[in-house]
Design a protein around this motif. Sequence first.
Motif, PDB file in Angstrom:
ATOM      1  N   GLN A   1       0.772  -0.788   0.257  1.00 56.35           N
ATOM      2  CA  GLN A   1      -0.365  -0.272   0.189  1.00 56.35           C
ATOM      3  C   GLN A   1       0.425   1.447  -0.048  1.00 56.35           C
ATOM      4  O   GLN A   1       0.709   2.410   0.608  1.00 56.35           O
ATOM      5  N   THR A   2       1.392   0.825  -0.755  1.00 60.57           N
ATOM      6  CA  THR A   2       2.910   3.156  -1.069  1.00 60.57           C
ATOM      7  C   THR A   2       3.058   2.722  -2.310  1.00 60.57           C
ATOM      8  O   THR A   2       3.207   1.946  -3.333  1.00 60.57           O
ATOM      9  N   LEU A   3       3.582   4.283  -2.485  1.00 61.07           N
ATOM     10  CA  LEU A   3       4.121   4.857  -3.838  1.00 61.07           C
ATOM     11  C   LEU A   3       5.056   4.971  -3.318  1.00 61.07           C
ATOM     12  O   LEU A   3       5.364   5.659  -2.086  1.00 61.07           O
ATOM     13  N   ARG A   4       6.234   4.467  -4.466  1.00 65.59           N
ATOM     14  CA  ARG A   4       7.388   4.448  -4.214  1.00 65.59           C
ATOM     15  C   ARG A   4       7.734   5.623  -5.536  1.00 65.59           C
ATOM     16  O   ARG A   4       7.685   5.108  -6.675  1.00 65.59           O
ATOM     17  N   LEU A   5       8.880   6.587  -4.772  1.00 63.19           N
ATOM     18  CA  LEU A   5       8.870   7.613  -5.764  1.00 63.19           C
ATOM     19  C   LEU A   5      11.005   7.406  -5.723  1.00 63.19           C
ATOM     20  O   LEU A   5      11.162   7.890  -4.039  1.00 63.19           O
ATOM     21  N   ASN A   6      11.395   7.229  -6.952  1.00 62.88           N
ATOM     22  CA  ASN A   6      13.094   7.213  -7.063  1.00 62.88           C
ATOM     23  C   ASN A   6      13.365   8.501  -7.097  1.00 62.88           C
ATOM     24  O   ASN A   6      12.977   9.222  -8.063  1.00 62.88           O
ATOM     25  N   TRP A   7      14.153   9.453  -6.500  1.00 60.26           N
ATOM     26  CA  TRP A   7      14.210  10.907  -6.662  1.00 60.26           C
ATOM     27  C   TRP A   7      15.840  10.845  -7.471  1.00 60.26           C
ATOM     28  O   TRP A   7      16.726  10.313  -7.483  1.00 60.26           O
ATOM     29  N   PRO A   8      16.166  11.717  -8.576  1.00 57.72           N
ATOM     30  CA  PRO A   8      17.724  12.171  -9.172  1.00 57.72           C
ATOM     31  C   PRO A   8      18.092  12.139  -8.362  1.00 57.72           C
ATOM     32  O   PRO A   8      19.947  11.157  -8.849  1.00 57.72           O
ATOM     33  N   ASP A   9      17.831  13.158  -7.519  1.00 58.56           N
ATOM     34  CA  ASP A   9      19.634  12.904  -6.292  1.00 58.56           C
ATOM     35  C   ASP A   9      19.898  11.569  -4.787  1.00 58.56           C
ATOM     36  O   ASP A   9      20.192  11.860  -3.906  1.00 58.56           O
ATOM     37  N   GLY A  10      19.125  10.567  -5.355  1.00 55.98           N
ATOM     38  CA  GLY A  10      19.276   9.436  -5.073  1.00 55.98           C
ATOM     39  C   GLY A  10      18.204   9.024  -3.762  1.00 55.98           C
ATOM     40  O   GLY A  10      18.284   8.384  -2.974  1.00 55.98           O
ATOM     41  N   ARG A  11      17.709  10.544  -3.056  1.00 57.25           N
ATOM     42  CA  ARG A  11      16.332   9.795  -2.233  1.00 57.25           C
ATOM     43  C   ARG A  11      15.142   8.815  -2.569  1.00 57.25           C
ATOM     44  O   ARG A  11      14.766   9.029  -4.115  1.00 57.25           O
ATOM     45  N   GLU A  12      14.920   8.326  -2.050  1.00 63.62           N
ATOM     46  CA  GLU A  12      13.839   7.590  -2.663  1.00 63.62           C
ATOM     47  C   GLU A  12      12.288   8.041  -1.082  1.00 63.62           C
ATOM     48  O   GLU A  12      12.908   7.799  -0.041  1.00 63.62           O
TER      49      GLU A  12
END
Length: 92
Positions: free
Chosen positions: A13-24
């Motif tokens: 039940q999660t949405l995962r976003l990986n950002w260009p700076d390496g954060r998730e």
Amino acid sequence: MNPVAIGNSQTAQTLRLNWPDGRESLLSHAELRRQCPCSQCRAFRLQGTPPMVDPRVRVIEINAQGYGLQLVFSDGHQRGIYPWPYLAQLPS
């Protein structure tokens, strides 16, 4: 700043976003529904009466809008478009 990858887990039940700076960012479906940025949900929050959200609510569809995501929830709500900066600042 757009994410480089987006994942949606029905099981977790999660949405995962990986950002260009390496954060998730791992954002719960129920919290995303509570934080909907549409005018109606925002008005409820400003009045001190945030929308009641069933903890079992799910993101069932994701529509890219260029500057963010339109999320469609299992409770039928689909008005909010979540801009990338808004999603990036939500607590995971």
